[in-house]
Design a protein around this motif. Structure first.
Motif, PDB file in Angstrom:
ATOM      1  N   UNK A 169      56.586 -16.698 -15.425  1.00  0.00           N
ATOM      2  CA  UNK A 169      55.126 -16.748 -15.335  1.00  0.00           C
ATOM      3  C   UNK A 169      54.543 -15.402 -15.725  1.00  0.00           C
ATOM      4  N   UNK A 170      53.351 -15.436 -16.275  1.00  0.00           N
ATOM      5  CA  UNK A 170      52.674 -14.209 -16.672  1.00  0.00           C
ATOM      6  C   UNK A 170      51.179 -14.470 -16.758  1.00  0.00           C
ATOM      7  N   UNK A 171      50.394 -13.418 -16.539  1.00  0.00           N
ATOM      8  CA  UNK A 171      48.951 -13.463 -16.756  1.00  0.00           C
ATOM      9  C   UNK A 171      48.549 -12.689 -18.010  1.00  0.00           C
ATOM     10  N   UNK A 172      49.530 -12.107 -18.684  1.00  0.00           N
ATOM     11  CA  UNK A 172      49.278 -11.328 -19.915  1.00  0.00           C
ATOM     12  C   UNK A 172      50.186 -11.886 -21.013  1.00  0.00           C
ATOM     13  N   UNK A 200      56.543 -11.755 -15.392  1.00  0.00           N
ATOM     14  CA  UNK A 200      57.617 -11.157 -16.184  1.00  0.00           C
ATOM     15  C   UNK A 200      57.125  -9.955 -16.964  1.00  0.00           C
ATOM     16  N   UNK A 201      55.834  -9.892 -17.242  1.00  0.00           N
ATOM     17  CA  UNK A 201      55.299  -8.747 -17.996  1.00  0.00           C
ATOM     18  C   UNK A 201      55.293  -7.478 -17.160  1.00  0.00           C
ATOM     19  N   UNK A 202      55.316  -7.611 -15.827  1.00  0.00           N
ATOM     20  CA  UNK A 202      55.242  -6.434 -14.962  1.00  0.00           C
ATOM     21  C   UNK A 202      56.510  -5.599 -15.007  1.00  0.00           C
ATOM     22  N   UNK A 203      57.589  -6.124 -15.574  1.00  0.00           N
ATOM     23  CA  UNK A 203      58.834  -5.360 -15.627  1.00  0.00           C
ATOM     24  C   UNK A 203      58.771  -4.242 -16.652  1.00  0.00           C
ATOM     25  N   UNK A 204      57.819  -4.304 -17.579  1.00  0.00           N
ATOM     26  CA  UNK A 204      57.780  -3.313 -18.653  1.00  0.00           C
ATOM     27  C   UNK A 204      56.456  -2.559 -18.690  1.00  0.00           C
ATOM     28  N   UNK A 205      55.666  -2.655 -17.641  1.00  0.00           N
ATOM     29  CA  UNK A 205      54.394  -1.955 -17.590  1.00  0.00           C
ATOM     30  C   UNK A 205      54.332  -1.122 -16.330  1.00  0.00           C
ATOM     31  N   UNK A 206      53.445  -0.138 -16.339  1.00  0.00           N
ATOM     32  CA  UNK A 206      53.259   0.753 -15.197  1.00  0.00           C
ATOM     33  C   UNK A 206      51.815   0.629 -14.730  1.00  0.00           C
ATOM     34  N   UNK A 207      51.687   0.447 -13.431  1.00  0.00           N
ATOM     35  CA  UNK A 207      50.342   0.345 -12.899  1.00  0.00           C
ATOM     36  C   UNK A 207      49.605  -0.877 -13.393  1.00  0.00           C
ATOM     37  N   UNK A 208      50.273  -1.955 -13.662  1.00  0.00           N
ATOM     38  CA  UNK A 208      49.661  -3.155 -14.193  1.00  0.00           C
ATOM     39  C   UNK A 208      48.882  -3.868 -13.102  1.00  0.00           C
ATOM     40  N   UNK A 209      47.664  -4.278 -13.428  1.00  0.00           N
ATOM     41  CA  UNK A 209      46.860  -5.053 -12.497  1.00  0.00           C
ATOM     42  C   UNK A 209      46.702  -6.450 -13.032  1.00  0.00           C
ATOM     43  N   UNK A 210      46.070  -7.288 -12.215  1.00  0.00           N
ATOM     44  CA  UNK A 210      45.853  -8.668 -12.624  1.00  0.00           C
ATOM     45  C   UNK A 210      44.491  -8.839 -13.297  1.00  0.00           C
ATOM     46  N   UNK A 211      43.776  -7.734 -13.521  1.00  0.00           N
ATOM     47  CA  UNK A 211      42.463  -7.805 -14.162  1.00  0.00           C
ATOM     48  C   UNK A 211      42.658  -7.829 -15.673  1.00  0.00           C
ATOM     49  N   UNK A 212      43.056  -8.957 -16.215  1.00  0.00           N
ATOM     50  CA  UNK A 212      43.408  -9.059 -17.622  1.00  0.00           C
ATOM     51  C   UNK A 212      42.569 -10.125 -18.286  1.00  0.00           C
ATOM     52  N   UNK A 213      42.551 -10.067 -19.586  1.00  0.00           N
ATOM     53  CA  UNK A 213      41.813 -11.049 -20.354  1.00  0.00           C
ATOM     54  C   UNK A 213      42.408 -12.425 -20.168  1.00  0.00           C
ATOM     55  N   UNK A 214      41.528 -13.418 -20.160  1.00  0.00           N
ATOM     56  CA  UNK A 214      41.985 -14.781 -20.024  1.00  0.00           C
ATOM     57  C   UNK A 214      42.189 -15.214 -18.595  1.00  0.00           C
ATOM     58  N   UNK A 215      41.745 -14.433 -17.629  1.00  0.00           N
ATOM     59  CA  UNK A 215      41.879 -14.806 -16.228  1.00  0.00           C
ATOM     60  C   UNK A 215      40.510 -14.836 -15.596  1.00  0.00           C
ATOM     61  N   UNK A 216      40.472 -15.328 -14.379  1.00  0.00           N
ATOM     62  CA  UNK A 216      39.204 -15.411 -13.666  1.00  0.00           C
ATOM     63  C   UNK A 216      38.692 -14.036 -13.284  1.00  0.00           C
TER      64      UNK A 216
END
Length: 595
Positions: free
Chosen positions: A419-422, A339-355
């Motif tokens: 769902x979200x990773x951020x 759901x966070x990808x709807x308001x970001x540009x160029x968002x990747x899954x390389x975020x804090x709190x993930x593998x």
């Protein structure tokens, strides 16, 4: 002499020519005289009718008009009488292919014994021919042919009328096709029953619906929005996934399942207190930790269909999103992934709190907390411009999403899973109670999860007796089939096993390979033996550093080799950690260059 004869021969023609000239002159003079006479209109209605009737051609036209009008009146009277007769003695229902009831009727029709006796069919092997609305004609085909070719299915033919009897009433069924300008096929099914009682039609529809639901009791339906419209389209049917097949932290599955069940039973409680009957779940955490899997399993446990709402769909705006959510059924599961990808540009899954970030470099005291520094860093990522080659920005606004979730037109009775990773990048207005009521964190795999996953991979199937009941063996032998299959390498507990790959002559080590290997042969180990191996396996897994998806992928490479899976896990963990470190360093260098 010759001249006299020639004059005598042409004299009659000269006389005829003179007569024609005199006649023409006389006609011209007469017409000139008439034209100077003024035209007089009839002075009365009777004289007008006499004047009009004096034209012979007009009389013929009037006769044709009267005769044609009489024939058309008789035709209309016949059509009205016929349709009135049909309306009084027949009940007619039309089913559109874009409606779900069309599948009920097609499945019901294909399951009737009379359908096999019809003489006109449409034969199809297309993948768009759903199994729940057609009759498969090659049910007796051997497995090899079934694997190599698509199934052949019988469908009612277009523009053909099928006649049959239903509960003592005469019935006709007609299927017609309409070509759409958008190059999509649309068909209708028309059923006409010789009866004056509409309850016969109600009984037929309920019977078709019940038969369709009984045949699909082990499946769930998945719907998605179609193109630029706000319509829902049935895209797939999936078998129900047992909840016990998902390995999560202890108590997490039960928490979500019991909360959803209690909500579905509390409609009157919400109505008495004037609270909108809606429930939202926010699942956040590392990718591959089971967020989507538990939604699939919950849909099967609760008997609900899944509706996928893709916020990044091309052409989706606030108005279309609001229409999509408003048209949801009263009880269903709606999914908004990332759901966070709807308001970001160029968002990747390389975020804090993930593998994808090295979990060994995180500060344990900050895990699970809403750190303002993390929130500010995440929001800085939202403001980045769109890079070349990236997808266009979504036209969904935060206010439009909030209004769709809990506005006046928002559908009630649905379960919304986001769902979200951020997690920390989401706006507080989106995560507050009433929109996202229950926040559930999905962390990286624990040793408890690693042990449970290992046991589920290699636990033997319980034998069944003649009545189909499971026989529990209370006295399992410790040394029963203590070795792996013929594809294993020697281990400390299994020194007599055959190597995975025979060593080539003159070679120091066997050839290397990668991928998932399947084998028909597998060891037969007792449950106690598997439990001991599972303890050894989980002891070599670092706590909260690997995702469940990566552990499952590792065990898939050792599908029939439980001993080798235990021996090789330390090497695999070391390689995975080294890859994470290299990736983290590369990302740090890129960030330093951009900074």
């Amino acid at each position: 002499m010759v001249l006299f004869q020639l004059t005598s021969a042409i004299q009659p023609f000269i006389a005829l020519l003179n007569d024609s000239v005199e006649t023409a002159t006389t006609n011209v003079t007469h017409n000139a005289t008439v034209s100077t006479t003024p035209f007089e209109m009839p002075s009365s209605f009777s004289s007008l009718i006499t004047f009009i009737y004096s034209f012979s051609a007009l009389r013929d036209y009037l006769k044709l008009i009267v005769l044609g009008g009489a024939l058309d009146t008789l035709r209309r009277l016949y059509a009205a009488s016929y349709h009135g007769f049909i309306d009084r003695l027949f009940v007619t229902a039309t089913f559109d292919s874009e409606d779900f009831s069309f599948q009920w009727m097609m499945f019901w029709l294909s399951s009737l014994p009379q359908f096999r006796q019809f003489r006109d069919f449409t034969v199809s092997t297309s993948s768009f021919c759903l199994e729940d609305e057609s009759l498969e004609c090659d049910s007796d085909v051997d497995e090899e042919m079934r694997r190599r070719t698509r199934p052949v299915r019988y469908l009612p033919s277009y523009s053909s009328s099928y006649k049959m009897w239903y509960k003592g009433r005469y019935m006709t069924i007609t299927r017609s096709k309409e070509e759409s300008r958008w190059w999509t096929d649309k068909s209708t099914l028309e059923i006409t029953i010789f009866t004056r009682d509409r309850s016969v039609l109600d009984s037929l529809i309920m019977e078709a619906r019940q038969k369709w639901m009984s045949a699909r009791s082990d499946k769930i339906d998945i719907f998605a929005s179609e193109g630029f419209t706000d319509d829902w389209k049935h895209v797939a049917s999936r078998p129900k996934r047992p909840l016990n097949s998902i390995v999560l932290d202890e108590g997490l599955k039960e928490l979500v399942l019991e909360d959803a069940r209690d909500f579905l039973k509390s409609k009157q409680w919400y109505a008495d207190r004037g609270i909108p009957f809606r429930r939202g779940y926010l699942l956040y955490g590392a990718p591959g930790s089971g967020k989507t899997s538990i939604i699939h399993s919950l849909a099967g446990e609760l008997g609900l269909d899944i509706y996928i709402i893709s916020l990044s769909k091309n052409g989706l705006d606030d108005s279309t999103l609001n229409s999509l959510i408003s048209s949801l059924p009263e009880q269903c599961i709606a999914i908004m992934e990332d759901i966070d990808a709807a308001f970001t540009h160029g968002l990747t899954r390389d975020t804090a709190g993930t593998e994808l970030e090295n979990p060994r470099n995180r500060n344990p005291s900050r895990q699970g907390r809403d750190d303002p520094e993390d929130r500010s860093n995440d929001r800085q990522g939202q403001g980045r411009g769109q890079g070349p080659g990236e997808s266009p920005a979504s036209r969904i606004t935060l206010s439009g999403l909030l209004n769709a979730l809990d506005g006046i037109s928002a559908q009630e009775g649905r379960l919304l899973f986001a769902t979200t990773n951020r997690y920390h990048s989401l706006d507080p207005a989106l995560t507050r109670p009433g929109r996202m009521d229950l926040h559930v964190e999905f962390r990286l795999a624990s040793r408890y999860q690693a042990r449970e996953l290992y046991e589920r991979f290699y636990v033997p199937d319980a034998p069944e007796n003649a009545t189909g009941e499971v026989v529990k063996d209370e006295e399992e032998e410790e040394d029963e089939a203590s070795s792996d299959s013929g594809y294993v390498t020697p281990t400390k507990e299994d020194s007599d096993s055959t190597p995975l790959v025979p060593k080539a002559v003159g070679s120091d080590e066997p050839p290397k390979y990668s991928g998932i290997a399947h084998s028909a042969r597998a060891p037969k180990l007792s449950k106690k033996r598997i439990a001991r191996l599972a303890e050894q396996f989980c002891a070599r897994i670092p706590e909260r550093e690997l995702s469940m998806a990566s552990l499952q992928g590792y065990l898939m490479c050792y599908k029939s080799r439980p001993f080798q899976a235990v021996d090789d896990v330390e090497r695999w963990v070391k390689e995975t950690q080294d890859a994470q470190d290299r990736k983290a360093k590369a990302e740090a260098r890129v960030a330093a260059i951009r900074g």
